[in-house]
Design an enzyme around this catalytic site. Sequence first.
Site, PDB file in Angstrom:
ATOM      1  N   LYS A 104       0.836  -1.200   0.000  1.00 44.45           N
ATOM      2  CA  LYS A 104       0.000   0.000   0.000  1.00 44.45           C
ATOM      3  C   LYS A 104       0.874   1.256   0.000  1.00 44.45           C
ATOM      4  O   LYS A 104       0.571   2.235  -0.681  1.00 44.45           O
ATOM      5  CB  LYS A 104      -0.946  -0.003   1.205  1.00 44.45           C
ATOM      6  CG  LYS A 104      -1.860   1.223   1.310  1.00 44.45           C
ATOM      7  CD  LYS A 104      -2.863   1.335   0.177  1.00 44.45           C
ATOM      8  CE  LYS A 104      -3.679   2.616   0.217  1.00 44.45           C
ATOM      9  NZ  LYS A 104      -4.837   2.591   1.095  1.00 44.45           N
ATOM     10  N   LYS A 115      -1.745  11.458   5.964  1.00 40.87           N
ATOM     11  CA  LYS A 115      -1.533  10.389   6.954  1.00 40.87           C
ATOM     12  C   LYS A 115      -0.773   9.220   6.318  1.00 40.87           C
ATOM     13  O   LYS A 115       0.221   8.728   6.864  1.00 40.87           O
ATOM     14  CB  LYS A 115      -2.903   9.927   7.476  1.00 40.87           C
ATOM     15  CG  LYS A 115      -2.896   8.916   8.592  1.00 40.87           C
ATOM     16  CD  LYS A 115      -2.978   7.469   8.166  1.00 40.87           C
ATOM     17  CE  LYS A 115      -4.274   7.081   7.480  1.00 40.87           C
ATOM     18  NZ  LYS A 115      -4.310   5.644   7.102  1.00 40.87           N
TER      19      LYS A 115
END
Lengths: 294, 294
Positions: free
Chosen positions: B173, B241
Amino acid sequence: MDRIGFIGLGLMGKPMALNLIKKGFSLVVHSRSQAPVDAVVAAGAKAASSPADVAAQCDIVITMVPDSPDVRQVVEGPKGLFETARAGSILVDMSTIAPAVARELATKAAARGLTMLDAPVSGGEIGAVNATLSIMVGGDAAALERVRPVFNAVGNPERVVHIGPAGAGQVCKACNQICIGGALASVSEAFAIARKAGIDPAKVREALLGGFAASRVLEVHGERILKGNYVPGFKTKLYHKDLGIVGQTIHELAVSAPVAALVQQYVSALMAAGRGEEDYSSLAKAVFDASGLE
Amino acid sequence: MDRIGFIGLGLMGKPMALNLIKKGFSLVVHSRSQAPVDAVVAAGAKAASSPADVAAQCDIVITMVPDSPDVRQVVEGPKGLFETARAGSILVDMSTIAPAVARELATKAAARGLTMLDAPVSGGEIGAVNATLSIMVGGDAAALERVRPVFNAVGNPERVVHIGPAGAGQVCKACNQICIGGALASVSEAFAIARKAGIDPAKVREALLGGFAASRVLEVHGERILKGNYVPGFKTKLYHKDLGIVGQTIHELAVSAPVAALVQQYVSALMAAGRGEEDYSSLAKAVFDASGLE
């Protein structure tokens, strides 16, 4: 149908010229090396002794040479196109050169009653062979329409795009090289991270091709990188040349483009490592080297 | 069919839970906000009072929460999954969190006789709604096979990829976010160059989509940028984030990834400019700002 002049029968130019002949165009050619001239003449073209000799016989002349100085030489040098080109002729430079030089030559051409288009291509040698090139055109729209059948014969007709005035095609090509470089560098960094984490980058490529990270670079160059297959394709030394144009253009326009600058640094590292003759996807090697990976 | 626990019914979790119910799964849910719980219960799910209450009723529990501390809280906090999960159960964290935390929780789970998979997704809210997510799975392959019907119900079955051991899904990811960022930054820089040169970036996008510069970012986010439409989609504050995780992961692995670092800087500039609630394709605004463009 206009008789077409074609100057520069290199890796790109030769298959483009052959496609024009195949599609019925009458071609007059010139190139520095004799071998590709012989091949194209054998296919039906007529050889000319100089660029001036080409321009004396044709109303549309295409140039496909390595860099800005080569285009200058062919266009405004001794025995160049400007010496003999008839008023109303169209000069089409399909090389990748500096936008500022493209603009300057277009202005000089206009002063002689000629029209000059900049029409660099994307798609590499494979695109030249298969006549699937994208063509980014800067200059007069009416001249583009006159040349369009020629573009359609060497490229993908749906990807012959009029970008804007003289030089705009070259600016677009610079944009193209930046987008490819940003994708190539980030894919390479991603693979470096996977490898350092002990993960197979092939799995990462597979997963990423399904989402927003999907790109032709991840698909095609990603596979080359996984295989360590850096047979060109498109040589690093030519990409290095193109990134010189990118760097110069960014500077002249006073644009802040740090990713483009980073890509240029990576490719300079490749040149320093003697990788100029490899495919430019070997940019991954510069990324891997920096993290101590083979 | 196993009864499935689902914790975290936010922008992503709620449509994923609804897809599971639609495809016949029996669901026990928990979330901090009551409204999405009510919506999912109305669709046929059973509400639980805490993560521990979910784990007491299910052998497979999915978590879909914002960040590493949220996953820790749900898994090992008071009334967390570890308090009641039966040996042999599988915990599936589909949030995007730090690979190191994923590995740590998987180790702690194993010590309790549980199996934990990290299975972050790509495809955004639209992918969650349409059940077309890509799913990058780290952890035990046999556990993945047991959970596969669940993954197939919320994602694209062809893009459920076993990347490697625990944490590998999260590393993948991170790679995904880097590749998207590199593409987004370079497309933005290309558009900035075009604009400064007085050229329509829409023409550049059109030409580039035909060649090696083609990417989903150029296609989808490129169009958003041209329209100045920064309605999310995927919010900048969440991308910020995720890039924190990327930066931390790069540092821990001692990988040199300057493009990823640059993307992080661009997104920090967006946060500083108060753009956290916009779509993350507004990265283009940070690029344009740096070159004095609107």
